[in-house]
Scaffold this motif. Structure first.
Motif, PDB file in Angstrom:
ATOM      1  N   VAL A   1      15.589  79.185 -87.848  1.00 36.19           N
ATOM      2  CA  VAL A   1      15.916  78.555 -86.564  1.00 36.19           C
ATOM      3  C   VAL A   1      14.651  78.143 -85.830  1.00 36.19           C
ATOM      4  O   VAL A   1      14.607  77.084 -85.187  1.00 36.19           O
ATOM      5  CB  VAL A   1      16.775  79.507 -85.709  1.00 36.19           C
ATOM      6  CG1 VAL A   1      17.083  78.882 -84.353  1.00 36.19           C
ATOM      7  CG2 VAL A   1      18.077  79.848 -86.433  1.00 36.19           C
TER       8      VAL A   1
ATOM      9  N   SER B   1      13.153  82.105 -76.060  1.00 35.43           N
ATOM     10  CA  SER B   1      14.547  81.784 -76.373  1.00 35.43           C
ATOM     11  C   SER B   1      15.421  83.020 -76.575  1.00 35.43           C
ATOM     12  O   SER B   1      16.610  82.960 -76.376  1.00 35.43           O
ATOM     13  CB  SER B   1      14.609  80.928 -77.645  1.00 35.43           C
ATOM     14  OG  SER B   1      14.212  81.687 -78.779  1.00 35.43           O
TER      15      SER B   1
ATOM     16  N   ASP C   1      20.987  79.291 -76.860  1.00 33.65           N
ATOM     17  CA  ASP C   1      19.605  79.791 -76.847  1.00 33.65           C
ATOM     18  C   ASP C   1      18.585  78.781 -77.365  1.00 33.65           C
ATOM     19  O   ASP C   1      17.440  79.141 -77.634  1.00 33.65           O
ATOM     20  CB  ASP C   1      19.491  81.108 -77.619  1.00 33.65           C
ATOM     21  CG  ASP C   1      19.935  80.997 -79.075  1.00 33.65           C
ATOM     22  OD1 ASP C   1      20.142  79.869 -79.559  1.00 33.65           O
ATOM     23  OD2 ASP C   1      20.067  82.051 -79.732  1.00 33.65           O
ATOM     24  N   ASP C   2      18.973  77.522 -77.468  1.00 32.40           N
ATOM     25  CA  ASP C   2      18.010  76.478 -77.833  1.00 32.40           C
ATOM     26  C   ASP C   2      17.325  76.010 -76.557  1.00 32.40           C
ATOM     27  O   ASP C   2      17.526  74.883 -76.079  1.00 32.40           O
ATOM     28  CB  ASP C   2      18.709  75.322 -78.546  1.00 32.40           C
ATOM     29  CG  ASP C   2      17.721  74.325 -79.143  1.00 32.40           C
ATOM     30  OD1 ASP C   2      16.505  74.514 -78.963  1.00 32.40           O
ATOM     31  OD2 ASP C   2      18.179  73.351 -79.779  1.00 32.40           O
TER      32      ASP C   2
ATOM     33  N   VAL D   1      24.846  71.862 -77.558  1.00 28.30           N
ATOM     34  CA  VAL D   1      23.535  72.490 -77.691  1.00 28.30           C
ATOM     35  C   VAL D   1      23.721  74.006 -77.788  1.00 28.30           C
ATOM     36  O   VAL D   1      24.475  74.597 -77.018  1.00 28.30           O
ATOM     37  CB  VAL D   1      22.646  72.151 -76.484  1.00 28.30           C
ATOM     38  CG1 VAL D   1      21.316  72.904 -76.559  1.00 28.30           C
ATOM     39  CG2 VAL D   1      22.394  70.650 -76.411  1.00 28.30           C
TER      40      VAL D   1
ATOM     41  N   ARG E   1      14.420  75.110 -75.837  1.00 22.31           N
ATOM     42  CA  ARG E   1      13.475  73.996 -75.867  1.00 22.31           C
ATOM     43  C   ARG E   1      14.150  72.704 -75.402  1.00 22.31           C
ATOM     44  O   ARG E   1      13.510  71.863 -74.747  1.00 22.31           O
ATOM     45  CB  ARG E   1      12.901  73.813 -77.277  1.00 22.31           C
ATOM     46  CG  ARG E   1      11.804  72.754 -77.286  1.00 22.31           C
ATOM     47  CD  ARG E   1      11.231  72.464 -78.645  1.00 22.31           C
ATOM     48  NE  ARG E   1      10.268  71.378 -78.547  1.00 22.31           N
ATOM     49  CZ  ARG E   1       9.776  70.720 -79.570  1.00 22.31           C
ATOM     50  NH1 ARG E   1      10.130  71.050 -80.805  1.00 22.31           N
ATOM     51  NH2 ARG E   1       8.918  69.732 -79.390  1.00 22.31           N
TER      52      ARG E   1
ATOM     53  N   TYR F   1      20.182  79.962 -70.167  1.00 21.99           N
ATOM     54  CA  TYR F   1      20.904  79.186 -71.162  1.00 21.99           C
ATOM     55  C   TYR F   1      21.742  78.045 -70.607  1.00 21.99           C
ATOM     56  O   TYR F   1      22.844  77.778 -71.079  1.00 21.99           O
ATOM     57  CB  TYR F   1      21.753  80.132 -72.013  1.00 21.99           C
ATOM     58  CG  TYR F   1      20.904  81.144 -72.774  1.00 21.99           C
ATOM     59  CD1 TYR F   1      19.630  80.804 -73.233  1.00 21.99           C
ATOM     60  CD2 TYR F   1      21.357  82.422 -73.024  1.00 21.99           C
ATOM     61  CE1 TYR F   1      18.843  81.703 -73.923  1.00 21.99           C
ATOM     62  CE2 TYR F   1      20.574  83.331 -73.722  1.00 21.99           C
ATOM     63  CZ  TYR F   1      19.319  82.972 -74.167  1.00 21.99           C
ATOM     64  OH  TYR F   1      18.540  83.865 -74.855  1.00 21.99           O
TER      65      TYR F   1
ATOM     66  N   GLN G   1      13.652  74.911 -87.316  1.00 23.47           N
ATOM     67  CA  GLN G   1      14.595  73.851 -86.970  1.00 23.47           C
ATOM     68  C   GLN G   1      14.363  73.340 -85.557  1.00 23.47           C
ATOM     69  O   GLN G   1      14.522  72.140 -85.293  1.00 23.47           O
ATOM     70  CB  GLN G   1      16.032  74.361 -87.100  1.00 23.47           C
ATOM     71  CG  GLN G   1      16.513  74.550 -88.528  1.00 23.47           C
ATOM     72  CD  GLN G   1      17.890  75.174 -88.592  1.00 23.47           C
ATOM     73  OE1 GLN G   1      18.373  75.768 -87.614  1.00 23.47           O
ATOM     74  NE2 GLN G   1      18.551  75.047 -89.748  1.00 23.47           N
ATOM     75  N   ARG G   2      13.975  74.232 -84.673  1.00 26.57           N
ATOM     76  CA  ARG G   2      13.821  73.856 -83.266  1.00 26.57           C
ATOM     77  C   ARG G   2      12.398  73.434 -82.919  1.00 26.57           C
ATOM     78  O   ARG G   2      12.105  73.132 -81.761  1.00 26.57           O
ATOM     79  CB  ARG G   2      14.273  75.010 -82.371  1.00 26.57           C
ATOM     80  CG  ARG G   2      15.768  75.305 -82.544  1.00 26.57           C
ATOM     81  CD  ARG G   2      16.221  76.483 -81.708  1.00 26.57           C
ATOM     82  NE  ARG G   2      17.641  76.759 -81.930  1.00 26.57           N
ATOM     83  CZ  ARG G   2      18.298  77.784 -81.404  1.00 26.57           C
ATOM     84  NH1 ARG G   2      17.661  78.639 -80.618  1.00 26.57           N
ATOM     85  NH2 ARG G   2      19.577  77.967 -81.659  1.00 26.57           N
TER      86      ARG G   2
ATOM     87  N   MET H   1      16.306  84.045 -79.328  1.00 29.04           N
ATOM     88  CA  MET H   1      17.267  83.473 -80.271  1.00 29.04           C
ATOM     89  C   MET H   1      17.922  84.537 -81.140  1.00 29.04           C
ATOM     90  O   MET H   1      17.328  85.577 -81.448  1.00 29.04           O
ATOM     91  CB  MET H   1      16.585  82.442 -81.162  1.00 29.04           C
ATOM     92  CG  MET H   1      15.519  83.010 -82.072  1.00 29.04           C
ATOM     93  SD  MET H   1      14.993  81.860 -83.358  1.00 29.04           S
ATOM     94  CE  MET H   1      14.256  80.561 -82.408  1.00 29.04           C
TER      95      MET H   1
END
Length: 340
Positions: free
Chosen positions: A56, A282, A300-301, A297, A303, A261, A59-60, A284
């Motif tokens: 993750v 995050s 916890d993304d 979305v 960004r 969030y 990915q982010r 995450m």
């Protein structure tokens, strides 16, 4: 680079929880044999991280995460210093192994072996071990080891000073982070966590901790709890009590993270606190998983929310990287040696 200052090992192999279960069973029945952590291979550790936090993170578009044991699993409400020391050591050693397997992506932050009303000698010793021997860059500090009943003195009380002295000597910060709630009136994730964030800020506002420890740095997670939303209340209370403006706490000693969030919350955090005292984070794969059905979305993304703030290049650099290097100087030193 983008540094996520708030990550927990929520996907540790099941052997760790089995060890904890055995510890608790022996506390209930001392005739049982001492708990022992079953072997965990490197491949198991890689799998537990590569397919979760690291996947993750990539990915982010983030680069490095400050990684600590599972917060709700610290369970500081469990009495018994020896049990707490063994549990913290096992949890921290596993985090250390992850940082050794993925040094480019993780830096360790340690769990402390706290107990309700217990002495802090063990916590100081574990902090020293993790920083000096394992290369950790910070710690998580629980202001309420009782788990929601708040039997501990405020963080401004001399009870905490031995730990603060060690933190100052080692030049490491603490993230203020409670563990699970034992109080049925305070949900662990939705109430207890945010109650602690808010309560600690008020404790700091009432006391003079940073006069005694001017170099002490504390990160209040989850966007500071209720503090940014009620900033006027804290300013008004400070004036009423003859205390300094709460903004004074934010100069060199207190920082908030971006574990908020939704967009409006991040917007408010930035407007009230400002880019100089906010660290990207995050948490995450932690408290809130899944995606907002209205936006698609992931909750916890964070960004995504930070990118929509319209920050200047300098402000973005502070939030994503510079503030973390400033608050965690051992991380900064390590990154410099790596050419980052």
């Amino acid at each position: 680079m983008i540094i996520d200052c708030h990550g927990h090992y929520t996907t540790a192999p099941p052997q760790l929880q089995a060890f904890r279960d055995a510890q608790l069973a022996r506390l209930a029945d001392p005739s049982l044999p001492p708990a022992a952590l079953a072997a965990i291979g490197d491949d198991e550790l890689r799998d537990s991280v590569e397919n979760h936090q690291l996947k993750v993170l990539r990915q982010r578009g983030a680069d490095l995460m400050l990684f600590s044991p599972k917060a709700s699993g610290m369970s500081h409400h469990v009495a018994g210093p020896a049990t707490a020391r063994a549990w913290a050591a096992a949890s921290n050693d596993l985090v250390h192994r992850v940082t050794e397997l993925f040094p480019a992506h993780f830096a360790g932050v340690c769990q402390l072996p706290q107990t309700p009303g217990g002495a802090l000698d063990g916590a100081v010793a574990e902090l020293r071990r993790c920083v000096s021997e394992l290369g950790f860059v910070g710690c998580n500090l629980n202001p309420d080891p009782s788990g929601g009943y708040w039997t501990a003195p405020p963080l401004t009380d001399p009870y905490w000073f031995p730990l603060f002295e060690a933190m100052t000597e080692l030049d490491v910060p603490a993230m203020i982070h409670v563990s699970t709630s034992c109080n049925p009136s305070a949900h662990t994730l939705g109430a207890h966590y945010l109650n602690a964030d808010t309560s600690v800020f008020m404790q700091l506002l009432q006391g003079d901790l940073f006069t005694r420890f001017p170099g002490l740095r504390l990160v209040i997670p989850h966007g500071g709890g209720a503090v940014p939303y009620h900033w006027g209340r804290y300013r008004g209370l400070a004036m009423r009590m003859g205390r300094p403006d709460p903004a004074e706490l934010l100069r060199e000693n207190v920082f908030f993270d971006t574990c908020v969030y939704h967009q409006a919350g991040i917007d408010l955090l930035h407007r009230v606190i400002g880019a100089s005292n906010v660290l990207f984070a995050s948490e995450m794969l932690g408290a809130v998983r899944g995606a907002d059905p209205e936006t698609g979305v992931a909750w916890d993304d964070t960004r995504v929310y930070v990118e929509r703030l319209g920050l200047s290049a300098e402000q973005r650099h502070r939030v994503y990287e510079a503030n973390a290097r400033r608050v965690y100087p051992r991380l900064h030193a390590r990154l410099l040696t790596e050419g980052r």
